[in-house]
Design a protein around this motif. Structure first.
Motif, PDB file in Angstrom:
ATOM      1  N   THR A 165       0.839  -1.199   0.000  1.00 44.37           N
ATOM      2  CA  THR A 165       0.000   0.000   0.000  1.00 44.37           C
ATOM      3  C   THR A 165       0.875   1.250   0.000  1.00 44.37           C
ATOM      4  OG1 THR A 165      -0.069   0.146   2.405  1.00 44.37           O
ATOM      5  CG2 THR A 165      -1.743  -1.234   1.340  1.00 44.37           C
ATOM      6  N   LEU A 166       0.270   2.376  -0.328  1.00 45.37           N
ATOM      7  CA  LEU A 166       1.011   3.627  -0.344  1.00 45.37           C
ATOM      8  C   LEU A 166       1.505   3.990   1.056  1.00 45.37           C
ATOM      9  CD1 LEU A 166       2.076   6.134  -1.746  1.00 45.37           C
ATOM     10  CD2 LEU A 166      -0.201   7.173  -1.485  1.00 45.37           C
ATOM     11  N   VAL A 199      10.093  10.337  -7.715  1.00 46.09           N
ATOM     12  CA  VAL A 199       9.173   9.666  -6.791  1.00 46.09           C
ATOM     13  C   VAL A 199       8.800  10.611  -5.650  1.00 46.09           C
ATOM     14  CG1 VAL A 199       8.926   7.779  -5.128  1.00 46.09           C
ATOM     15  CG2 VAL A 199       9.990   7.353  -7.357  1.00 46.09           C
ATOM     16  N   ASP A 200       9.772  11.342  -5.146  1.00 47.37           N
ATOM     17  CA  ASP A 200       9.506  12.286  -4.064  1.00 47.37           C
ATOM     18  C   ASP A 200       8.573  13.401  -4.523  1.00 47.37           C
ATOM     19  OD1 ASP A 200      11.579  11.302  -1.939  1.00 47.37           O
ATOM     20  OD2 ASP A 200      12.656  11.416  -3.846  1.00 47.37           O
ATOM     21  N   GLU A 201       8.716  13.821  -5.772  1.00 49.11           N
ATOM     22  CA  GLU A 201       7.818  14.842  -6.294  1.00 49.11           C
ATOM     23  C   GLU A 201       6.389  14.323  -6.384  1.00 49.11           C
ATOM     24  OE1 GLU A 201       9.504  16.034  -9.982  1.00 49.11           O
ATOM     25  OE2 GLU A 201      11.298  16.938  -9.071  1.00 49.11           O
ATOM     26  N   ARG A 260       3.038  15.643  -4.087  1.00 51.90           N
ATOM     27  CA  ARG A 260       1.748  16.080  -4.619  1.00 51.90           C
ATOM     28  C   ARG A 260       0.589  15.492  -3.841  1.00 51.90           C
ATOM     29  NH1 ARG A 260       4.637  15.696  -9.653  1.00 51.90           N
ATOM     30  NH2 ARG A 260       3.951  13.548  -9.982  1.00 51.90           N
ATOM     31  N   GLN A 261       0.862  14.401  -3.126  1.00 50.28           N
ATOM     32  CA  GLN A 261      -0.168  13.797  -2.284  1.00 50.28           C
ATOM     33  C   GLN A 261       0.058  14.102  -0.806  1.00 50.28           C
ATOM     34  OE1 GLN A 261      -1.379   9.805  -3.101  1.00 50.28           O
ATOM     35  NE2 GLN A 261      -0.761   9.868  -5.250  1.00 50.28           N
ATOM     36  N   PRO A 294       2.683   1.716  -5.672  1.00 50.00           N
ATOM     37  CA  PRO A 294       1.342   2.162  -5.241  1.00 50.00           C
ATOM     38  C   PRO A 294       1.180   3.679  -5.368  1.00 50.00           C
ATOM     39  CG  PRO A 294       2.727   1.805  -3.325  1.00 50.00           C
ATOM     40  CD  PRO A 294       3.556   1.396  -4.519  1.00 50.00           C
ATOM     41  N   LEU A 295       1.567   4.179  -6.534  1.00 50.64           N
ATOM     42  CA  LEU A 295       1.638   5.619  -6.745  1.00 50.64           C
ATOM     43  C   LEU A 295       1.648   5.848  -8.242  1.00 50.64           C
ATOM     44  CD1 LEU A 295       2.207   8.414  -5.286  1.00 50.64           C
ATOM     45  CD2 LEU A 295       4.628   7.931  -5.686  1.00 50.64           C
ATOM     46  N   GLU A 296       0.965   6.872  -8.693  1.00 56.12           N
ATOM     47  CA  GLU A 296       0.931   7.150 -10.126  1.00 56.12           C
ATOM     48  C   GLU A 296       2.210   7.877 -10.545  1.00 56.12           C
ATOM     49  OE1 GLU A 296      -1.822   9.412 -13.485  1.00 56.12           O
ATOM     50  OE2 GLU A 296      -2.621   9.028 -11.474  1.00 56.12           O
TER      51      GLU A 296
END
Length: 316
Positions: free
Chosen positions: A201-202, A223-225, A229-230, A279-281
């Motif tokens: 999971t995220l 990935v950090d960017e 954003r979330q 688990p991330l776009e």
């Protein structure tokens, strides 16, 4: 090393002689390799010594040893001969089945590690005499714009230091030919049996200790960017300078790492790794083969590009 005046009155075969003596460390063996007499090689060395103003090779009971000046000259002379041989071979009709040309492909290691095995398999089958040199491409440090990050690759292509560059970007100057090879996305790689694989999971992803591939050691990446954003973040516990090193570290630790899918899948079994979807776009990206448009006039380079286009490993 040689100016225009020297070239107008210099036998370039002396450079071939230099190469043979340097590699053989023996006048007689160099003579046999060049189908010359030992006295002809000795005479040529005398001319070369006068040209370079250095003894170049010193006699010993077992042959000859190069002087410091000869060792300094070794690399530039090898480069001159390699370029000359490439020019002469490209002027001949290109037949991959009989060609002995050497081509240089530049790519980041995470891409060359995907392309190389299927490419070599095709060359063994269709062009057994062709050799390949791989140059590692690295983005310019501190450059966020892709067209500037890979500007060194474009310069090398135009200087003919590289025949084809394979880049993870579509931001290519108009003067270059671009051929799409494959699309890539990312997976999370980790050692086999890692607890994260059972519940990817995220939230749990953010709780892991992460490994990031970064030449300069900068822990912040795309990935950090995406996480920011979330409103999320992660801990980057380790950075390493290349993707193959990352695989070895993952196999021996509990770290996780976002890696290109094809790269991770191709090498996972060898390192005892497994992977799951991120688990991330994250943005998918296109892997492109790039070369100067004028280079397509070289039938050998055009043939190599076609082989690269065909020799793509299928996704599992």
């Amino acid at each position: 090393m040689l100016n225009q005046i020297d070239l107008s009155r210099t036998d370039l075969n002396l450079l071939v002689l230099f190469e043979a003596v340097l590699e053989e460390r023996h006048v007689g063996r160099a003579a046999a390799r060049l189908n010359l007499t030992s006295s002809a090689v000795s005479h040529g060395l005398g001319r070369l010594r006068r040209l370079m103003n250095d003894p170049l090779f010193l006699r010993t009971p077992k042959g000859v040893v190069p002087t410091a000046r000869a060792l300094e000259l070794a690399a530039p002379i090898a480069d001159v001969l390699a370029r000359l041989r490439s020019v002469l071979s490209s002027a001949e009709p290109f037949d991959p089945a009989t060609s002995g040309r050497r081509f240089t492909i530049a790519a980041p290691d995470g891409i060359s590690a995907v392309l190389l095995a299927p490419l070599l398999a095709e060359l063994r089958r269709r062009a057994p005499g062709i050799d390949i040199a791989i140059r590692q491409l690295l983005p310019a440090q501190g450059e966020s714009a892709p067209e500037r990050a890979w500007r060194g690759a474009f310069t090398d292509l135009e200087d003919r230091l590289t025949d084809i560059a394979v880049l993870p970007t579509g931001h290519i100057p108009e003067r270059f030919h671009v051929s799409g090879l494959y699309d890539e996305d990312f997976v999370v790689a980790m050692r086999a049996g890692h607890a994260f694989a059972g519940e990817p999971t995220l939230e749990r992803y953010c709780e892991q200790q992460h490994l990031v591939v970064s030449l300069g050691g900068d822990p912040h990446g795309f990935v950090d960017e995406a996480l920011a954003r979330q409103g999320r973040s992660r801990r980057v516990a380790l950075t390493v300078p290349n993707f193959m090193f990352a695989l070895a570290i993952l196999a021996e630790t509990d770290l996780v790492c976002a890696l290109p899918r094809r790269f991770a899948v191709m090498h996972a079994a060898r390192f005892g790794l497994e992977s799951v979807d991120v688990p991330l776009e994250l943005t998918r990206f296109r892997i492109n083969a790039v070369l100067p448009k004028v280079a397509l006039m070289d039938t050998g380079v055009a043939w190599l590009l076609a082989v690269l286009e065909e020799a793509q490993p299928p996704l599992p």
